[in-house]
Write a protein that holds these residues in place. Structure first.
Motif, PDB file in Angstrom:
ATOM      1  N   GLU A  82     -20.775 -15.455 134.390  1.00 42.87           N
ATOM      2  CA  GLU A  82     -19.722 -16.452 134.208  1.00 42.87           C
ATOM      3  C   GLU A  82     -18.825 -16.498 135.438  1.00 42.87           C
ATOM      4  O   GLU A  82     -18.174 -15.510 135.773  1.00 42.87           O
ATOM      5  N   ARG A  83     -18.783 -17.638 136.090  1.00 47.29           N
ATOM      6  CA  ARG A  83     -17.930 -17.774 137.276  1.00 47.29           C
ATOM      7  C   ARG A  83     -16.492 -18.025 136.851  1.00 47.29           C
ATOM      8  O   ARG A  83     -16.223 -18.948 136.082  1.00 47.29           O
ATOM      9  N   ASP A  84     -15.575 -17.218 137.350  1.00 42.46           N
ATOM     10  CA  ASP A  84     -14.166 -17.407 137.018  1.00 42.46           C
ATOM     11  C   ASP A  84     -13.487 -18.261 138.092  1.00 42.46           C
ATOM     12  O   ASP A  84     -14.137 -18.728 139.033  1.00 42.46           O
ATOM     13  N   ALA A  85     -12.181 -18.450 137.950  1.00 40.25           N
ATOM     14  CA  ALA A  85     -11.456 -19.335 138.865  1.00 40.25           C
ATOM     15  C   ALA A  85     -11.530 -18.854 140.308  1.00 40.25           C
ATOM     16  O   ALA A  85     -11.690 -19.656 141.231  1.00 40.25           O
ATOM     17  N   SER A  86     -11.425 -17.536 140.514  1.00 42.21           N
ATOM     18  CA  SER A  86     -11.453 -17.028 141.888  1.00 42.21           C
ATOM     19  C   SER A  86     -12.802 -17.277 142.542  1.00 42.21           C
ATOM     20  O   SER A  86     -12.880 -17.592 143.734  1.00 42.21           O
ATOM     21  N   GLN A  87     -13.888 -17.178 141.774  1.00 45.86           N
ATOM     22  CA  GLN A  87     -15.211 -17.466 142.323  1.00 45.86           C
ATOM     23  C   GLN A  87     -15.364 -18.947 142.660  1.00 45.86           C
ATOM     24  O   GLN A  87     -15.917 -19.311 143.694  1.00 45.86           O
ATOM     25  N   LEU A 235     -12.349  -2.483 153.401  1.00 47.23           N
ATOM     26  CA  LEU A 235     -10.950  -2.755 153.077  1.00 47.23           C
ATOM     27  C   LEU A 235     -10.812  -2.960 151.575  1.00 47.23           C
ATOM     28  O   LEU A 235     -11.572  -3.742 150.989  1.00 47.23           O
ATOM     29  N   PRO A 236      -9.868  -2.306 150.925  1.00 52.95           N
ATOM     30  CA  PRO A 236      -9.748  -2.404 149.462  1.00 52.95           C
ATOM     31  C   PRO A 236      -9.594  -3.830 148.937  1.00 52.95           C
ATOM     32  O   PRO A 236     -10.056  -4.150 147.852  1.00 52.95           O
ATOM     33  N   TRP A 237      -8.947  -4.701 149.727  1.00 48.43           N
ATOM     34  CA  TRP A 237      -8.691  -6.066 149.269  1.00 48.43           C
ATOM     35  C   TRP A 237      -9.813  -7.038 149.638  1.00 48.43           C
ATOM     36  O   TRP A 237      -9.809  -8.195 149.205  1.00 48.43           O
ATOM     37  N   MET A 238     -10.792  -6.564 150.420  1.00 48.40           N
ATOM     38  CA  MET A 238     -11.863  -7.448 150.877  1.00 48.40           C
ATOM     39  C   MET A 238     -12.975  -7.498 149.826  1.00 48.40           C
ATOM     40  O   MET A 238     -14.036  -6.898 149.972  1.00 48.40           O
ATOM     41  N   THR A 239     -12.702  -8.215 148.758  1.00 50.34           N
ATOM     42  CA  THR A 239     -13.670  -8.332 147.674  1.00 50.34           C
ATOM     43  C   THR A 239     -14.757  -9.344 148.019  1.00 50.34           C
ATOM     44  O   THR A 239     -14.679 -10.033 149.047  1.00 50.34           O
ATOM     45  N   ASN A 240     -15.746  -9.461 147.162  1.00 48.54           N
ATOM     46  CA  ASN A 240     -16.812 -10.435 147.379  1.00 48.54           C
ATOM     47  C   ASN A 240     -16.263 -11.860 147.401  1.00 48.54           C
ATOM     48  O   ASN A 240     -16.718 -12.693 148.189  1.00 48.54           O
ATOM     49  N   ASP A 241     -15.286 -12.146 146.539  1.00 54.47           N
ATOM     50  CA  ASP A 241     -14.682 -13.480 146.528  1.00 54.47           C
ATOM     51  C   ASP A 241     -13.977 -13.770 147.842  1.00 54.47           C
ATOM     52  O   ASP A 241     -14.047 -14.888 148.367  1.00 54.47           O
ATOM     53  N   THR A 242     -13.284 -12.767 148.389  1.00 51.07           N
ATOM     54  CA  THR A 242     -12.598 -12.948 149.669  1.00 51.07           C
ATOM     55  C   THR A 242     -13.601 -13.213 150.776  1.00 51.07           C
ATOM     56  O   THR A 242     -13.397 -14.096 151.625  1.00 51.07           O
ATOM     57  N   VAL A 243     -14.692 -12.470 150.780  1.00 49.19           N
ATOM     58  CA  VAL A 243     -15.743 -12.667 151.783  1.00 49.19           C
ATOM     59  C   VAL A 243     -16.339 -14.063 151.664  1.00 49.19           C
ATOM     60  O   VAL A 243     -16.561 -14.747 152.673  1.00 49.19           O
ATOM     61  N   ASN A 244     -16.595 -14.513 150.439  1.00 48.27           N
ATOM     62  CA  ASN A 244     -17.142 -15.860 150.234  1.00 48.27           C
ATOM     63  C   ASN A 244     -16.191 -16.932 150.761  1.00 48.27           C
ATOM     64  O   ASN A 244     -16.620 -17.915 151.384  1.00 48.27           O
ATOM     65  N   ALA A 245     -14.900 -16.759 150.501  1.00 44.65           N
ATOM     66  CA  ALA A 245     -13.914 -17.732 150.975  1.00 44.65           C
ATOM     67  C   ALA A 245     -13.869 -17.753 152.497  1.00 44.65           C
ATOM     68  O   ALA A 245     -13.806 -18.822 153.116  1.00 44.65           O
ATOM     69  N   LEU A 246     -13.940 -16.581 153.118  1.00 43.08           N
ATOM     70  CA  LEU A 246     -13.895 -16.506 154.583  1.00 43.08           C
ATOM     71  C   LEU A 246     -15.164 -17.076 155.207  1.00 43.08           C
ATOM     72  O   LEU A 246     -15.111 -17.698 156.274  1.00 43.08           O
ATOM     73  N   SER A 247     -16.302 -16.885 154.557  1.00 46.72           N
ATOM     74  CA  SER A 247     -17.543 -17.454 155.093  1.00 46.72           C
ATOM     75  C   SER A 247     -17.528 -18.973 154.997  1.00 46.72           C
ATOM     76  O   SER A 247     -17.996 -19.670 155.904  1.00 46.72           O
ATOM     77  N   SER A 248     -16.958 -19.505 153.910  1.00 46.69           N
ATOM     78  CA  SER A 248     -16.813 -20.959 153.788  1.00 46.69           C
ATOM     79  C   SER A 248     -15.855 -21.493 154.841  1.00 46.69           C
ATOM     80  O   SER A 248     -16.099 -22.544 155.459  1.00 46.69           O
ATOM     81  N   LEU A 249     -14.777 -20.763 155.085  1.00 48.23           N
ATOM     82  CA  LEU A 249     -13.822 -21.145 156.122  1.00 48.23           C
ATOM     83  C   LEU A 249     -14.475 -21.074 157.498  1.00 48.23           C
ATOM     84  O   LEU A 249     -14.274 -21.948 158.347  1.00 48.23           O
ATOM     85  N   GLY A 250     -15.284 -20.022 157.711  1.00 51.92           N
ATOM     86  CA  GLY A 250     -16.001 -19.909 158.976  1.00 51.92           C
ATOM     87  C   GLY A 250     -16.944 -21.075 159.182  1.00 51.92           C
ATOM     88  O   GLY A 250     -17.044 -21.624 160.295  1.00 51.92           O
TER      89      GLY A 250
END
Length: 263
Positions: A82-87, A235-250
């Motif tokens: 189930e994809r949540d809002a952050s995903q 990094l503790p805050w570098m979750t999979n969702d954060t990585v996905n957002a940064l890759s989309s930004l990249g």
């Protein structure tokens, strides 16, 4: 725009409700998905088509051999089906922000940025969903050492081809809606580039956790055995969702560079 927004809103509501009913989206994910759908509907049919194509293809691929995937990586990945809002926002936020920007300033640059952003999200999603089924164990994109299935930064030949097909699918939709050659090229180059960024971040700074009871690495704060895990690397805050957002930004940044190079 009002008629398009109304029709697009109804279509988005139907797609989101169907996904929520089939438990592809959580309640927060459904709300986020509907919000992004309305923004894209206001921006134009091409924006809506790209968002829907990404979401439906990702949903279908996530259900493909889902039992086998759960067996392989169920104890590793941070979240379930189930994809949540952050995903939803991590994968579609940059794209939808580009759609919103195109409403404010009608410049073709936003087509390139948006196409590249969704291309990156699609490439990464396709690579993950198909690559995890590879008969060969993945290798780290940087060190080339063999890693466990589902481990961040791991790549396979099968997943690499899937990434290319995912980016190409978004490029095809951009072509069908006559977004122009720069946007089509952006979807391809930005898609592969953004997916590569995702793997590099996954191999370097994405948080890795450790379960003392199972003696295994995982992305979960609570392992499937019920044990609280501890940060082992990254990094503790570098979750999979954060990585996905940064890759989309990249990917979006690459799309901007493609636009500048083609002018």
């Amino acid at each position: 725009m009002l008629s398009r927004l109304a029709l697009g809103g109804v279509a988005a509501a139907i797609v989101v409700f169907a996904a929520y009913s089939r438990r592809s989206l959580s309640l927060t994910g459904a709300i986020a998905g509907l919000s992004l759908g309305l923004i894209c509907a206001a921006a134009g049919w091409g924006w809506s088509a790209l968002l829907v194509a990404f979401f439906i293809s990702g949903t279908v691929l996530s259900r493909y051999q889902s039992a086998r995937k759960t067996e392989r990586i169920g104890s590793v990945v941070e979240k379930g089906g189930e994809r949540d809002a952050s995903q939803v926002l991590a994968n579609g936020g940059v794209f939808s922000a580009s759609a919103l920007a195109s409403l404010i300033t009608a410049s073709p640059v936003w087509l390139c940025i948006g196409a590249a952003a969704i291309g990156a999200s699609a490439a990464d999603t396709w690579a993950t969903e198909i690559g995890v089924l590879s008969r060969h164990r993945p290798r780290s994109i940087l060190s080339r050492r063999v890693v466990s299935a589902g481990e961040s930064g791991g790549v396979t030949t099968r997943g690499t081809f899937a990434a290319l097909f995912g980016a190409s699918a978004m490029a095809l939709v951009a072509y069908l809606y006559d977004w122009g050659d720069p946007a089509i090229l952006s979807a391809l180059i930005g898609g592969i580039g953004g997916c590569t960024i995702d793997s590099i971040l996954g191999a370097t700074v994405q948080t890795r956790r450790w379960c003392d009871r199972c003696r295994r690495h995982t992305e979960r704060s609570i392992h499937d055995c019920g044990t609280a895990t501890s940060v082992a690397a990254g990094l503790p805050w570098m979750t999979n969702d954060t990585v996905n957002a940064l890759s989309s930004l990249g990917g979006a940044i690459i799309g901007f560079l493609v636009y500048m190079a083609t002018q």
